[in-house]
Design an enzyme around this catalytic site. Sequence first.
Site, short mmCIF file in Angstrom:
data_model
loop_
_atom_site.label_atom_id
_atom_site.label_comp_id
_atom_site.label_asym_id
_atom_site.label_seq_id
_atom_site.Cartn_x
_atom_site.Cartn_y
_atom_site.Cartn_z
N HIS A 207 -18.51 -16.75 8.29
CA HIS A 207 -18.36 -16.08 9.58
C HIS A 207 -19.26 -14.87 9.77
O HIS A 207 -19.62 -14.54 10.89
CB HIS A 207 -16.88 -15.76 9.84
CG HIS A 207 -16.14 -17.03 10.15
ND1 HIS A 207 -15.50 -17.76 9.17
CD2 HIS A 207 -16.04 -17.73 11.29
CE1 HIS A 207 -15.02 -18.85 9.73
NE2 HIS A 207 -15.32 -18.86 11.01
N ARG A 314 -13.18 -17.54 19.84
CA ARG A 314 -12.54 -17.29 18.54
C ARG A 314 -11.67 -16.04 18.66
O ARG A 314 -12.18 -14.92 18.53
CB ARG A 314 -13.59 -17.09 17.45
CG ARG A 314 -14.38 -18.33 17.07
CD ARG A 314 -15.37 -17.99 15.96
NE ARG A 314 -15.89 -19.15 15.26
CZ ARG A 314 -17.12 -19.63 15.43
NH1 ARG A 314 -17.95 -19.05 16.26
NH2 ARG A 314 -17.52 -20.68 14.74
N ARG A 350 -9.14 -20.65 21.48
CA ARG A 350 -8.60 -21.17 20.22
C ARG A 350 -7.55 -20.20 19.68
O ARG A 350 -7.78 -18.98 19.68
CB ARG A 350 -9.72 -21.33 19.20
CG ARG A 350 -9.20 -21.81 17.86
CD ARG A 350 -10.31 -22.13 16.91
NE ARG A 350 -10.88 -20.93 16.32
CZ ARG A 350 -11.88 -20.96 15.44
NH1 ARG A 350 -12.42 -22.12 15.10
NH2 ARG A 350 -12.36 -19.85 14.92
N GLU A 449 -11.40 -30.73 11.86
CA GLU A 449 -12.12 -29.99 10.81
C GLU A 449 -11.74 -30.50 9.43
O GLU A 449 -12.40 -30.21 8.45
CB GLU A 449 -11.74 -28.50 10.87
CG GLU A 449 -11.87 -27.90 12.24
CD GLU A 449 -11.71 -26.40 12.24
OE1 GLU A 449 -12.73 -25.72 12.06
OE2 GLU A 449 -10.58 -25.90 12.42
N ASN A 472 -18.42 -27.01 10.86
CA ASN A 472 -18.60 -26.12 9.70
C ASN A 472 -17.53 -26.42 8.66
O ASN A 472 -17.82 -26.62 7.48
CB ASN A 472 -18.46 -24.64 10.10
CG ASN A 472 -19.39 -24.26 11.23
OD1 ASN A 472 -20.44 -24.87 11.38
ND2 ASN A 472 -19.01 -23.27 12.01
N ASP A 473 -16.29 -26.43 9.11
CA ASP A 473 -15.21 -26.71 8.17
C ASP A 473 -15.20 -28.18 7.77
O ASP A 473 -14.95 -28.51 6.61
CB ASP A 473 -13.86 -26.31 8.76
CG ASP A 473 -13.61 -24.82 8.58
OD1 ASP A 473 -13.89 -24.32 7.48
OD2 ASP A 473 -13.17 -24.16 9.54
N ARG A 483 -18.23 -23.22 2.29
CA ARG A 483 -19.25 -22.88 3.28
C ARG A 483 -19.83 -21.50 3.09
O ARG A 483 -20.85 -21.15 3.65
CB ARG A 483 -18.68 -23.02 4.70
CG ARG A 483 -17.51 -22.11 4.97
CD ARG A 483 -16.77 -22.47 6.24
NE ARG A 483 -17.28 -21.77 7.40
CZ ARG A 483 -16.70 -21.82 8.60
NH1 ARG A 483 -15.61 -22.53 8.79
NH2 ARG A 483 -17.20 -21.15 9.61
N CYS A 520 -18.39 -27.94 18.12
CA CYS A 520 -18.55 -26.49 18.26
C CYS A 520 -18.94 -25.80 16.94
O CYS A 520 -18.90 -24.58 16.86
CB CYS A 520 -17.30 -25.86 18.84
SG CYS A 520 -15.86 -26.02 17.78
#
Length: 601
Positions: A207, A314, A350, A449, A472-473, A483, A520
């Site tokens: 992040h 987020r 989210r 994810e 990403n996840d 990650r 996303c």
Amino acid sequence: MKKGVPVSPGIAVARAFCIDNLLVRREPSHLDVTALSAEIRRFEDAVVTVGSDLDAIADRVSRQIGEEEAAIFRAHRLLLRDPAFVGKVKSAICNRQVDANTALHDTLDEYATLFSHIPNEYLQERMADIRDVITRLLTHLSLHSPPKALQESSEAVIVVAPEVLPSQALSFVAQTPVLAPGVPEHSRRQGIPVAGIITERGGATGHAAILARALGIPAVSGLKGITQEVHTGDFIAMDGREGHVYINPGPEVEAAYRKLEREYVNLSDSLISNRDQEARTRDGERIELLANVNSAADAALALRAGASGVGLYRTEFLFIAHPTVPDEEEQFHAYRQVIEAAPNRTVTIRTLDLGGDKQVPYFERHRETNPFMGWRSIRLTSAYPEFFQTQLRAILRAARYGQVEILFPMISTLDEVQRLKKTLQRARQSLLKAGESLEHPVPFGIMIEVPAAALCIDNLLDEVDFVSIGSNDLTQYLMAADRDNPKVAHLCEPFSPALLRTLNHVIKCCTARNKPVTLCGEMAGRPRCYLPLYGMGLRRLSMSPAFVPSMKELVQRLSLEVGQEVADRVLQMRTAGEIQGYLTKKIRQIWPEVSILDMRR
Ligand code: PEP
Ligand code: MG
């Protein structure tokens, strides 16, 4: 020249500023006698501020989460009132003539030695409390009153650190803000001007890296030992597209990097001129290019960059940046501001996705060996029903001010989805009972994810209005590769056959059932990655606002024929290397200048 992991594109040529790892001791800083009383005052101010933060946190945690969790903060508060503790630090400052940070490290060492002789579980826990309080004080001293030189420097610096936490990255602003043309001064963020970030730890989809990209700050990670080699004031030239770093380069390298920097900025600036055009392919098909945002300022910036809406808000950054725990009113106002910053556009909110590398102190009790695999995201919020209800109520109330969708992260099973629908229903009922009018239904979506959810997507689709793929996840769980760990960064690249076949499965299932599907994760902003995804049928992408102009340029060069050919080819390929090589060749045919923006894109 050093080669690290490229995590955020862009070029920077500037002086280094080294930031310590809070709990790793650095060289003691010796003070002149005349400076001691100012240093004591700096420490006392930190004690007062951290003390009132802890009071406020304890109150809110008690109301929103539970008294058991609040008790931790009350205990920490008591420690700050303990004259023995405070006295120890002050006498270390005076007697040893050191700064407050060094005195705190000395005090921590003293306690650690003392407690290590007493093998008692209760006392060991008290040691953890002391460590937490000292970390809080160090954080305050280093961050909230960042080193004077960094605060006062009008010139942007390249931050060199063991790692950068998301909460630290939030206080940075880019030296040359991407999307700068047309952005009025008042809507630019305030903060410490940073030209680049170089770290020892942190992966490309962690992040802090996502924030760096969103802010338009070039970043390179994975350079072990760099904090020992670089000193504040050293001259650095870095390329965040390739992961290259030069320490005190000669005049030729400096001139070459300044030229690269100009090319990069010029191309980024020229692309922004497409912001009012629609994203349509050569066949005239419309592609939704949405933005990932953390705040209302980001949402405004996203629209200026030409995004057609917010595909991922987020919300956890509101919690990370908040000194305590935001209550329902504060959340409602923050959400409403984001919605109003994107009028007549869809805003996908989210729910809290904390845990993993996004930590807030009130859940710190539950530190885990495997935080990404454990009590994270929807699992964590579901464990605190009242806390979760507060967020859901705030979102539903704010939803009256625009076109809002609600998105639940990290879904693993059908049971979870069914339970979450009831949880959302409960929040609706409680608002209706309180006399709120909620006319619009708010579409309900889930993030794909976790590989289990991707595999069983068919079952989940019965229950939801839309799907958003968190690549990403999904990549880290599919490849079993953290990650945020540069050592396994090669496995987190988005070119593996396993990832592309999984994405193909999810996209095909959603398309067949007429459920909107967006991607996303970070690969949404990388032109090379979109070639096969377009061919698979993906028509909605959500990315950092900085990447919208270049993705729009790409879309305008795409045709269905090429997309399908690329998708068919990569789905036959057997290695990531083969896929990556093929996509690189293909993107250069379609858009030769793309490598100026990012060699890896
Ligand atoms: C993802 O995992 O791809 C995603 C978009 O969520 P985050 O990066 O916030 O975990
Ligand atoms: Mg995620």
